[in-house]
Design a protein around this motif. Structure first.
Motif: not given
Lengths: 153, 251
Positions: B42-43, B209-210, B214-219
């Motif tokens: 994501g990043i 999309l990124p 990122m949101v999924i990664g943060f969760y």
């Protein structure tokens, strides 16, 4: 569920609902004070106080920006699509300031009904797009504009 | 009279600190890898490959941190309040521990959202901070987190502390819909939501999309830090239990 738990569940629900109702009523009563700015309709309609520091928000009218050649003075009109208010400001405008952009200005309404701003902030809208898409939309005259309800709640 | 079974079995199993410790031990590596993958992809995608914005240029990229942090700060608060309510009603120790573990994570997410917002606000709006409804309600969220953390820290007895902190977090729950709808109810400087359930996002897919990744990664990252803190807390509070002693001895 045993009665003890049922009772505690009821208490928790009562707490959440009670707090929500209390806060809801308080916010409803404070409605006007929570708004960050007055809209041009409110200013023209005399709802906004005169000669005192307030904030006003609206969209910069296309073709209305007049820059002084000698100084940083700039004059423009802002609108909420219903009414227009003239704004005068001396200083550096934010990078995003342009015609068709929402802004929030801080200042006071003078005797002539002109808003004398001491600070102008750009109000960014919710639309994001790459430069190529923006150019295409601009060429087609379909650039999204801030909605009317953005300035009048 | 036999009690009616209306809660699923896993709900009661979660109530056992030992079972909870074991299951989080199994889940932890899965979420850690997912978090690493999503945040990494994501990043890089967000910072290097997503197109710049037509108005803001590259400065809009800070939203790839700002938006997930703000979402997480609110989700974490809801989790904390619900865990607190379960702790109050069912006297479930693990729920109290989960609420305790969540508070500092949520507070740091709120700080991150406020800080990135201010850094973005200066070049975009022309101001670091404005007292509009969205920014103010988000600041109140941070203060609620700090209040909850202070209550936990102020009381010696973990059960009393959990009770007080849970009640405070339930009282503060009303702030969550206020944050969400502040931009719709009042005139604010903060823009309205770009993503709405009923409408197409006001952002092209190569930009959102990124953000979604990122949101999924943060969760996932949140799940990892919550489980790590929860496991620590379980060991600390259950240090007299025989299974904890066996665990320590075996290591």
């Amino acid at each position: 569920m045993n009665p003890k738990r049922k009772q505690r569940l009821a208490l928790v629900l009562l707490l959440v609902v009670g707090v929500s109702v209390a806060v809801g009523l308080a916010l409803y009563a404070l409605n006007q004070n929570i708004n960050l700015f007055y809209s041009p309709t409110q200013i023209v309609g005399g709802e906004a106080p005169k000669d005192t520091r307030i904030r006003a928000g609206g969209m910069v009218v296309e073709g209305s920006v007049k820059r002084d050649q000698e100084s940083l003075r700039v004059q423009f009109a802002m609108t909420d699509y219903a009414e227009e208010v003239l704004v005068e400001y001396t200083g550096i405008l934010p990078d995003l300031f342009r015609e068709g952009q929402g802004i929030v200005a801080q200042g006071a309404i003078d005797g002539n009904g002109v808003f004398q701003a001491v600070e102008v902030l750009a109000k960014h809208d919710e639309n994001y797009m790459p430069p190529e898409v923006a150019e295409a939309l601009e060429a087609a005259g379909k650039m999204p504009k801030p909605a009317e309800e953005v300035f009048n709640k | 009279m036999p009690e009616k079974k209306w809660m699923p079995r896993w709900f009661y199993q979660l109530a056992s600190p030992k079972w909870c410790y074991q299951i989080t031990g199994k889940l932890l590596p899965i979420f850690a890898w997912l978090a690493l993958l999503c945040l990494g992809v994501g990043i890089v995608w967000a910072l290097a490959f997503a197109p710049p914005d037509y108005q803001q240029g590259n400065s809009f990229r800070i939203m790839y941190l700002h938006v997930p942090a703000a979402i997480l700060a609110q989700s974490c608060y809801m989790l904390m309040a619900i865990a607190g309510a379960i702790g109050l009603i069912w006297k479930m120790k693990v729920a109290d521990m989960a609420a305790f573990a969540a508070a500092p994570i949520g507070a740091s997410m709120a700080v991150l959202a406020l800080a990135t917002g201010a850094i973005w606000g200066k070049p975009t709006w022309g101001s670091w901070w404005v007292w509009d409804a969205r920014l103010t309600s988000m600041l109140i969220l941070l203060f609620l987190y700090l209040g909850v953390m202070a209550l936990y820290a102020a009381m010696e007895n973990p059960n009393t502390a959990a009770k007080a902190a849970s009640i405070l977090s339930l009282v503060g729950l009303v702030n969550i819909p206020i944050i969400k709808y502040s931009v719709e109810w009042w005139n604010t400087l903060h823009q309205p939501a770009t993503f709405k359930l009923t409408e197409k996002p006001a952002m092209p897919v190569e930009m959102w999309l990124p953000l979604l990744i990122m949101v999924i990664g943060f969760y996932c990252f949140f799940a990892v830090s919550l489980m790590m803190r929860l496991r620590n807390e379980i060991l600390r509070r259950e240090k007299r239990a025989s299974w904890v002693r066996e665990l320590i001895v075996s290591q």
